[in-house]
Design a protein around this motif. Structure first.
Motif, short mmCIF file in Angstrom:
data_model
loop_
_atom_site.label_atom_id
_atom_site.label_comp_id
_atom_site.label_asym_id
_atom_site.label_seq_id
_atom_site.Cartn_x
_atom_site.Cartn_y
_atom_site.Cartn_z
N MET A 193 -9.00 66.10 -13.87
CA MET A 193 -7.90 67.04 -13.69
C MET A 193 -8.37 68.21 -12.84
SD MET A 193 -5.33 65.81 -15.42
CE MET A 193 -4.23 67.17 -15.78
N SER A 194 -7.56 68.59 -11.88
CA SER A 194 -7.93 69.68 -10.98
C SER A 194 -6.83 70.73 -10.95
CB SER A 194 -8.19 69.17 -9.56
OG SER A 194 -7.01 68.61 -9.01
N THR A 195 -7.25 71.96 -10.77
CA THR A 195 -6.33 73.08 -10.60
C THR A 195 -6.70 73.79 -9.32
OG1 THR A 195 -6.07 73.39 -12.99
CG2 THR A 195 -5.56 75.28 -11.58
N ARG B 157 -10.41 75.79 -5.81
CA ARG B 157 -10.20 74.54 -6.56
C ARG B 157 -11.11 74.55 -7.78
NH1 ARG B 157 -8.37 69.25 -5.81
NH2 ARG B 157 -7.81 69.67 -3.65
N ILE B 158 -10.55 74.11 -8.91
CA ILE B 158 -11.26 74.10 -10.19
C ILE B 158 -11.27 72.67 -10.73
CG2 ILE B 158 -11.29 74.99 -12.55
CD1 ILE B 158 -9.51 77.33 -11.41
N GLU B 159 -12.44 72.18 -11.10
CA GLU B 159 -12.58 70.87 -11.72
C GLU B 159 -13.64 70.95 -12.81
OE1 GLU B 159 -11.80 67.49 -8.54
OE2 GLU B 159 -13.21 68.96 -7.74
N GLY B 160 -13.31 70.42 -13.97
CA GLY B 160 -14.26 70.42 -15.08
C GLY B 160 -14.70 71.80 -15.51
N GLY B 161 -13.79 72.78 -15.36
CA GLY B 161 -14.09 74.13 -15.78
C GLY B 161 -14.90 74.94 -14.79
N LYS B 162 -15.30 74.31 -13.68
CA LYS B 162 -16.12 74.98 -12.67
C LYS B 162 -15.34 75.11 -11.36
CE LYS B 162 -20.09 74.77 -15.06
NZ LYS B 162 -20.92 75.93 -15.45
N ILE B 163 -15.76 76.06 -10.55
CA ILE B 163 -15.22 76.17 -9.20
C ILE B 163 -15.86 75.08 -8.35
CG2 ILE B 163 -15.08 77.63 -7.15
CD1 ILE B 163 -15.12 80.06 -9.03
N SER B 164 -15.02 74.21 -7.79
CA SER B 164 -15.56 73.09 -7.01
C SER B 164 -15.42 73.30 -5.51
CB SER B 164 -14.87 71.79 -7.41
OG SER B 164 -13.47 71.86 -7.17
N ALA B 165 -14.52 74.19 -5.10
CA ALA B 165 -14.37 74.45 -3.66
C ALA B 165 -13.64 75.77 -3.48
CB ALA B 165 -13.60 73.32 -2.98
N ILE B 166 -13.96 76.46 -2.38
CA ILE B 166 -13.25 77.67 -1.97
C ILE B 166 -12.97 77.54 -0.48
CG2 ILE B 166 -13.35 80.18 -1.73
CD1 ILE B 166 -15.25 80.27 -4.10
N VAL C 289 -23.65 81.36 -13.25
CA VAL C 289 -22.69 80.85 -14.24
C VAL C 289 -21.44 81.73 -14.28
CG1 VAL C 289 -22.33 80.26 -16.67
CG2 VAL C 289 -24.60 79.96 -15.63
N LYS C 290 -21.65 83.03 -14.38
CA LYS C 290 -20.56 83.99 -14.49
C LYS C 290 -20.74 85.09 -13.44
CE LYS C 290 -19.15 82.39 -18.69
NZ LYS C 290 -17.84 81.75 -18.95
N GLY C 291 -19.70 85.90 -13.26
CA GLY C 291 -19.84 87.13 -12.49
C GLY C 291 -19.51 87.05 -11.02
N SER C 292 -19.17 85.86 -10.51
CA SER C 292 -18.78 85.75 -9.11
C SER C 292 -17.86 84.56 -8.94
CB SER C 292 -20.02 85.59 -8.21
OG SER C 292 -19.66 85.70 -6.84
N TYR D 17 -19.94 77.91 -10.15
CA TYR D 17 -19.79 78.91 -11.21
C TYR D 17 -18.66 78.51 -12.16
CZ TYR D 17 -22.79 82.58 -9.17
OH TYR D 17 -23.85 83.32 -8.71
N ASP D 18 -18.72 79.01 -13.39
CA ASP D 18 -17.57 78.88 -14.28
C ASP D 18 -16.33 79.47 -13.61
OD1 ASP D 18 -19.18 77.78 -16.20
OD2 ASP D 18 -19.01 79.43 -17.64
N ALA D 19 -15.21 78.81 -13.79
CA ALA D 19 -13.96 79.29 -13.21
C ALA D 19 -13.36 80.38 -14.10
CB ALA D 19 -13.00 78.15 -12.99
N ASP D 20 -14.07 81.50 -14.18
CA ASP D 20 -13.58 82.69 -14.88
C ASP D 20 -12.96 83.58 -13.82
OD1 ASP D 20 -14.89 81.51 -16.98
OD2 ASP D 20 -16.21 83.20 -17.42
#
Length: 457
Positions: A1-3, A22-31, A380-383, A388-391
């Motif tokens: 699943m992608s967002t 793009r977000i996949e598996g809770g991580k940022i996969s592309a910008i 992991v976080k902060g950017s 990175y985690d898609a926070d």
């Protein structure tokens, strides 16, 4: 699943650009541009800015203090945090006298279990350094904890001596752990408080007058000297005044591994607020205390030139009635601490960015990127970066908002920032790719927040 979050403007500590995420598996996969094709979920952020979720590295949830307990727990505190654009925090876990560090951590994990809405970690406050506890410091990284804190104030309860500070700095250095210090000369403060009470000086303003800036500067310099002897990393929490900032600057110029934070309330209020009528000044009692206008100017300058690396909250909330009212006739009984976890991002954006102190990239550095880098969350976080985690927090930088306790979400009965008008507000927040807040509505369940196993420093 992608967002895919599309049509937004991505802001990091190093730059701003128009891009999709793009977000996949809770991580940022592309910008990049044009990523919305074939996404399972598309979030249209047209006209909005995408910032990394805020990280607050100085909070006290469900913490025993001065005969009471802070009024926000890991549900109400997290609810307030995410509504204000903070998606991760590091809370302080307090070692009771006679306890092991592992036992203290178990207690704090239990406080968060089933309540957490955002991701969280722990600093460990050492109050009782036995030989067993000293040996235990080296085991903390295996438990996901890579920072300890020591108090140089609160004589008779939390305060440690220089021998304890020196030994902890040394052992923490060897274990890859950051040492945090509350820098005030607790011995002198204790005498000043007793003398004030003997003179019948019992109003909230005497909380500030018995904790003068010289005693913060002295303790800051002393902690830095001990850390420099050992080449140990040191992080000075809630720095309030020009004199203490000077000690940090001097150490940094010598190449010492010393960092400083300030907190939101020190940028907006002064000790004059402790003189508000009808005991309202008690709402502003915190330690170290609020200072002067010239100290605020120095702190803003330190945030601009990187002498100060972080703006946190020291969110330590007590209700005005009944908790603060306990000190109605004796300032020394007023629980020390103020709320701020929901207000930090909006207030600092308003005064810092809209007020011309620094740009949006520096805002991100101070509230997310630097906290992650200093406390074992880099990568992991902060950017906003691939891997990175898609926070991600979606900000409407044009939205007007008036901060008020009526619309805030924590458990306390006041906000210091009551009536502050801001332009710029978080309207959506994602944690690990899941929408957790959407236009002021909570979209996640208690227990969804995860414990952060942080890397060594």
């Amino acid at each position: 699943m992608s967002t895919v979050i599309t049509n937004g403007t991505v802001v990091t500590a190093s730059g701003t650009s128009r891009a999709d995420i793009r977000i996949e598996g809770g991580k940022i996969s592309a910008i990049g541009l044009g990523l919305a094709t074939e996404a399972d979920t598309i979030i249209d952020a047209a006209g909005r800015h995408l910032l990394p979720g805020g990280i607050d590295v100085h909070t006290h949830l469900s913490m025993p203090s001065m005969g009471t307990v802070t009024c926000d727990d890991f549900y109400t505190g997290h609810l307030a945090a995410v509504m204000g654009g903070t998606t991760s925090h590091i809370d302080f876990c307090l070692q009771p006298k006679g306890s092991s560090l592992k036992s203290a951590l178990d207690t704090w994990h239990a406080k968060a279990e089933g309540k957490a809405l955002i991701d969280y970690g722990f600093h460990l406050i050492i109050t009782d350094l036995t030989e067993e506890v000293l040996e235990e410091i080296a085991t903390l990284p295996s438990l996901g904890v890579t920072s300890i804190k020591l108090f140089m104030a609160y004589k008779g309860s939390l305060q440690i001596n220089d021998t304890t500070l020196f030994r902890c700095l040394e052992r923490a250095r060897d274990a890859g752990i950051m040492t945090l210090v509350h820098a005030e000369n607790g011995d002198a403060i204790e005498l000043l408080v007793q003398e004030a009470l003997e003179r019948g000086q019992r109003a909230p303003i005497y909380h500030a007058l018995t904790r003068p800036p010289q005693l913060e500067a002295e303790a800051t310099g002393r902690a830095i000297a001990l850390a420099e002897v050992l080449d140990a990393p040191l992080y000075v929490v809630h720095l309030t005044c020009e004199q203490a900032l000077g000690r940090v600057r001097e150490a940094q110029a010598r190449g010492a591994r010393v960092w400083g934070e300030t907190c939101t309330h020190y940028l907006f209020f002064t000790k004059d607020d402790l003189e508000r009528a009808d005991f309202e000044g008690a709402k502003f009692v915190c330690s170290p205390p609020l200072r002067e206008v010239q100290d605020q100017a120095a702190l803003w300058a330190g945030l601009r030139d990187n002498s100060l690396s972080v703006v946190s909250t020291d969110h330590c909330p007590f209700t005005f009635d009944p908790q603060k009212m306990v000190g109605r006739d004796d300032f020394s009984l007023i629980p020390n601490g103020v709320p701020g976890i929901e207000d930090r991002m909006m207030a600092v954006h308003q005064a810092g960015v809209n007020g011309g102190h620094f740009d949006l990239e520096r805002f991100v550095a101070l509230t997310a990127t630097n906290p992650a880098r200093l406390f074992g969350l880099e990568g992991v976080k902060g950017s906003l970066a691939v891997g990175y985690d898609a926070d991600i927090v979606v900000w409407d930088l044009q939205q007007a908002h008036t901060i008020s306790n009526e619309t805030n979400h924590g458990a306390t009965d006041y906000t210091l920032y009551e009536g502050m008008n801001v332009t710029g507000k978080p309207v959506m927040a994602l944690i690990r790719g899941e929408v957790v807040m959407d236009h002021g509505q909570l979209e996640t369940a208690p227990g969804s927040g995860q414990f952060l196993h942080r890397a060594q420093v």
